[in-house]
Design a protein around this motif. Structure first.
Motif, mmCIF file in Angstrom:
data_model
loop_
_atom_site.group_PDB
_atom_site.id
_atom_site.type_symbol
_atom_site.label_atom_id
_atom_site.label_comp_id
_atom_site.label_asym_id
_atom_site.label_seq_id
_atom_site.Cartn_x
_atom_site.Cartn_y
_atom_site.Cartn_z
ATOM 1 N N VAL A 478 -58.479 11.578 14.117
ATOM 2 C CA VAL A 478 -58.681 10.268 14.809
ATOM 3 C C VAL A 478 -57.732 10.056 15.950
ATOM 4 C CG1 VAL A 478 -58.413 7.758 14.084
ATOM 5 C CG2 VAL A 478 -59.061 9.454 12.026
ATOM 6 N N LEU A 479 -58.394 9.590 16.939
ATOM 7 C CA LEU A 479 -57.952 9.286 18.266
ATOM 8 C C LEU A 479 -57.532 7.744 18.096
ATOM 9 C CD1 LEU A 479 -57.465 10.659 20.669
ATOM 10 C CD2 LEU A 479 -59.189 9.590 21.734
ATOM 11 N N VAL A 480 -56.215 7.268 18.142
ATOM 12 C CA VAL A 480 -55.671 5.783 17.888
ATOM 13 C C VAL A 480 -55.110 5.462 19.043
ATOM 14 C CG1 VAL A 480 -54.125 4.492 16.464
ATOM 15 C CG2 VAL A 480 -55.154 6.652 15.533
ATOM 16 N N ASN A 481 -55.545 4.261 19.489
ATOM 17 C CA ASN A 481 -54.955 3.509 20.777
ATOM 18 C C ASN A 481 -53.665 2.951 20.282
ATOM 19 O OD1 ASN A 481 -54.235 1.605 22.540
ATOM 20 N ND2 ASN A 481 -56.336 1.536 23.447
ATOM 21 N N THR A 484 -53.500 -1.103 20.800
ATOM 22 C CA THR A 484 -54.162 -1.993 19.782
ATOM 23 C C THR A 484 -54.488 -1.573 18.478
ATOM 24 O OG1 THR A 484 -56.272 -0.752 20.421
ATOM 25 C CG2 THR A 484 -55.363 -2.434 21.936
ATOM 26 N N GLY A 485 -54.119 -0.134 18.358
ATOM 27 C CA GLY A 485 -54.228 0.382 16.816
ATOM 28 C C GLY A 485 -55.793 0.662 16.643
ATOM 29 N N TRP A 512 -52.852 8.351 23.944
ATOM 30 C CA TRP A 512 -53.395 8.141 22.645
ATOM 31 C C TRP A 512 -52.381 8.800 21.771
ATOM 32 C CZ3 TRP A 512 -57.937 5.634 22.116
ATOM 33 C CH2 TRP A 512 -58.666 5.593 23.379
ATOM 34 N N ASN A 513 -52.671 8.754 20.269
ATOM 35 C CA ASN A 513 -52.133 9.376 19.314
ATOM 36 C C ASN A 513 -53.221 10.106 18.530
ATOM 37 O OD1 ASN A 513 -49.450 8.336 19.638
ATOM 38 N ND2 ASN A 513 -49.720 6.571 18.441
ATOM 39 N N ILE A 514 -53.102 11.200 18.093
ATOM 40 C CA ILE A 514 -54.082 11.848 17.440
ATOM 41 C C ILE A 514 -53.313 12.331 15.954
ATOM 42 C CG2 ILE A 514 -55.024 13.941 17.026
ATOM 43 C CD1 ILE A 514 -55.593 14.645 20.036
#
Length: 704
Positions: A478-481, A484-485, A512-514
């Motif tokens: 999952v790619l997480v902003n 904003t989440g 991003w967060n992966i």
């Protein structure tokens, strides 16, 4: 120095007027030359050109001495030397060189605090040195500002120099390593802050600094080169904080180095029961050493790779090496000539040892660990034994090839305290057991993202792979902003152990967060740590040349010589480092995003005078090595980078051992390695090879 006494003034070039420098001393600085009178044997001499003042010294023409005292003078154009003879006395003076040769039945040497020099196409040389050599007296009358030269009276006694060499006598044969120490005939010159020792060629007056330091009373170790032979000049000189010459002296020596090598760290008849630190004692400068270890039973000789002549070589014999050996060391000089020590006979009696490694006692195991066995004998089988101290349950892990390591990532069902050990079978079929290591396992399911690391910059297709300590039915990435989440699935599949791929698109650029998210077979979800990354799909700038390769050597040589004159650091070594670090100036770091040139010649990280540039460095995360952005110092010009690198070596306590030998390129190269400058074991050898291949030691040739 034997000279031809059939000199005449007609040999002096018509366009060149010889002159002499009279060193009046520092008692009357700032006296105008026109105020000074010169009286030779009672006659007032009107000189043309007139006397001049330079560095608080008064200079007068040599013609006055040659005409008034009957001295003969020869100017040697090719060598830029002046020879002056009166009777059986002679003196040879070199332009821009303080070394002075005297001859009166035998040769001797001295140093002038003002070197002979050419001013306005005329040659000026020191009168006091000539007066001592030719046996005339000089007196200064401060009241009348008059220099009196008297050819009847002898030179004033006690004039020569305030410093000498206590540990070496004139004419002494130098057969090997020496301790050089200064001796002072009177008070140490005011402001003296540094001492240097030189070995000079008596023909050219040029040579090298062989030892230096700030402790004027200390003894300094000198390792002469084995190839040096014949008459040389050994000199000592003192300098102030600004590098200005204060005093010095010079003596002739005979170089007759007889290379001697002996093995240290072990003794004849010694029993070796563990690792041994082998060292070498040398009486000459070695480029490197090797150690030859011979098994007396089999006759097999093992020769190590090139090692540091000043460092220790760790020899760790194995259990199967037990027996009798001879060990000798072989030292190679700069010309490739090898010299061997006498062999030392030892016996090896090492106990059989085995030890479980890969995890430390008391560790809470929350990620995969690789268990392996260190042992000092060959094995044919390895088993890793895991015992739960609460339940008594025992599990066994067996590596696929029978003797290598095993990865262990315990799951929630293995929660508790575990005693880990290993059983190994030697080649004779005997089983041996290691000691135990106690660790803790928590009852927490864990999922680790392996192929992406924190702060990694993603510039193209990305491989995605994870490892879990619990059974999974499926996995998704999952790619997480981070602001904003908002989430976006970029890969998923039913095989949790498979490797997936994701290619970011134009809209994915940014931070991003992966995160990996797995569906457990027992129900529920398990997520990995959220790994911050940056997606960048723009142009990436690569390192670029600082200048044309053909111009690089001349450019850095100029910087190195200036630095050597200021700091005493070998110019040859400085140039070799610049060549090695930048690939002859063809790989200078730039900002990977803007293309800004850093002018950073030595890859120093951090902020420089011109800020920094972003380039790559390596990190490790969950067993994966990857590149991340790092700041490297930026400079306005390469000269700033050069100076910054020297400050690092000169000021950091870490490089103290380097500073002690930095005047010598070979000793300095090995000292850099010992100080941790580079991890490459061959770094010193690469530097030495560059120096030899391009004859860079010429850059360390000096005159006093």
């Amino acid at each position: 120095m034997q000279v031809n006494q059939n000199f005449c003034l007609s040999k002096i070039g018509a366009g060149l007027m010889l002159a002499l420098v009279f060193m009046i001393g520092a008692d009357f600085p700032g006296i105008a030359a026109d105020d000074i009178k010169l009286v030779i044997d009672g006659k007032t001499i009107k000189s043309s050109p007139p006397p001049v003042i330079k560095n608080d010294r008064t200079l007068v023409p040599v013609r006055l001495v040659s005409e008034s005292l009957g001295a003969k003078v020869e100017w040697r154009e090719a060598e830029k030397n002046v020879v002056i003879i009166r009777g059986n006395r002679s003196v040879l003076l070199r332009i821009d060189n303080r070394l002075v040769d005297y001859y009166e039945g035998s040769a001797s040497f001295g140093l002038s605090d003002v070197p002979p020099q050419i001013i306005q196409d005329r040659t000026f040389v020191p009168l006091r040195l000539v007066s001592n050599a030719l046996g005339v007296a000089i007196k200064w009358d401060g009241t009348s500002r008059t220099v009196y030269v008297d050819s009847v009276l002898p030179p004033e006694a006690g004039q020569p120099f305030a410093v000498g060499i206590a540990s070496v006598q004139p004419g002494q044969a130098i057969t090997g390593a020496m301790q050089l120490q200064a001796v002072f005939s009177g008070a140490v010159p005011a402001g003296a802050a540094e001492i240097r020792f030189f070995l000079l060629d008596p023909e050219t007056g040029k040579g090298a600094v062989i030892a230096r330091g700030n402790d004027l009373a200390a003894a300094y170790r000198w390792l002469p080169e084995a190839s040096q032979c014949g008459r040389q000049v050994l000199a000592v000189s003192l300098y102030d904080q600004e590098g200005r010459f204060l005093a010095g002296s010079a003596i002739p020596v005979e170089m007759a180095v007889a290379p001697q090598v002996s093995l240290a760290g072990i003794a004849n008849g010694q029993e070796i029961t563990d690792a041994a630190a082998l060292r070498v004692n040398l009486n000459f400068l070695a480029e490197y050493v090797k150690y030859e270890i011979t098994n007396l039973k089999t006759g097999k000789a093992t020769v190590t790779a090139e090692a540091d002549p000043e460092g220790a070589y760790q020899w760790t014999p194995q259990f199967t090496d037990n027996g009798n050996y001879t060990i000798r060391t072989i030292a190679s000089d700069g010309l490739g000539q090898a010299y061997a020590s006498q062999p030392v006979a030892v016996s090896v009696n090492v106990a059989r040892k085995q030890e479980l490694r890969g995890v430390a006692a008391g560790t809470v195991v929350e990620k995969p660990v690789t268990l392996w066995v260190w042992r000092n004998y060959p094995v044919s089988m390895t088993e890793y034994v895991l015992k739960n101290t609460r339940t008594g349950k025992v599990e066994t892990l067996v590596p696929a090839d029978g003797y290598s390591g095993c990865s262990w990532f315990p799951g929630p069902e293995q929660a508790g305290t575990w005693e880990l050990s290993a059983r190994v079978k030697d080649t004779a079929g005997n089983v041996h057991v290691t000691g135990t290591v106690t660790v803790e396992v928590k009852d927490t399911p864990r999922l680790l993202l392996q192929t992406v690391g924190p702060n990694q910059v993603l510039t193209g297709a990305v491989k995605l792979k994870s490892v879990a300590n619990a059974a999974l039915n499926s996995i998704e990435y999952v790619l997480v902003n981070p602001k904003t989440g908002a989430k976006k699935v970029i890969a998923r599949g039913s095989d949790p152990a498979a490797e997936y791929s994701w290619t970011p698109g134009k809209n994915d650029a940014g931070n991003w967060n992966i995160q990996a998210v797995g569906t457990m077979a027992s129900g529920g979800k398990v997520s990995s740590e959220a790994v911050p990354v940056r997606v960048y799909l723009g142009k990436i700038y690569e390192a670029k040349p600082l200048m044309e390769k053909s111009k690089f050597l001349d450019f850095v040589s100029g910087l190195a010589v200036k630095s050597r004159e200021k700091t005493g650091m070998s110019a040859a070594l400085q140039v070799a480092q610049a060549i090695l670090e930048t690939g002859w100036g063809q790989s200078t770091p730039v900002d990977k995003y803007t293309g800004k040139l850093s002018y950073n010649l030595f890859g120093i990280k951090g902020q420089g005078p011109a800020g920094s540039v972003i380039s790559n460095t390596w990190e490790e995360y969950n067993g994966n090595t990857y590149r991340v952005d790092a700041e490297f110092r930026a400079y306005y010009k390469p000269e700033d980078s050069w100076d910054d690198h020297k400050k690092l070596l000169l000021n950091s306590s870490r490089y103290g051992p380097f500073r002690a030998v930095m005047n010598d390129s070979t000793l300095g190269a090995w000292a850099l390695k010992r100080c941790g400058y580079a991890t490459d074991s061959r770094y010193p050898l690469k530097l030495i090879d560059i120096i030899k291949r391009y004859n860079l030691n010429k850059l360390d040739e000096v005159v006093i």
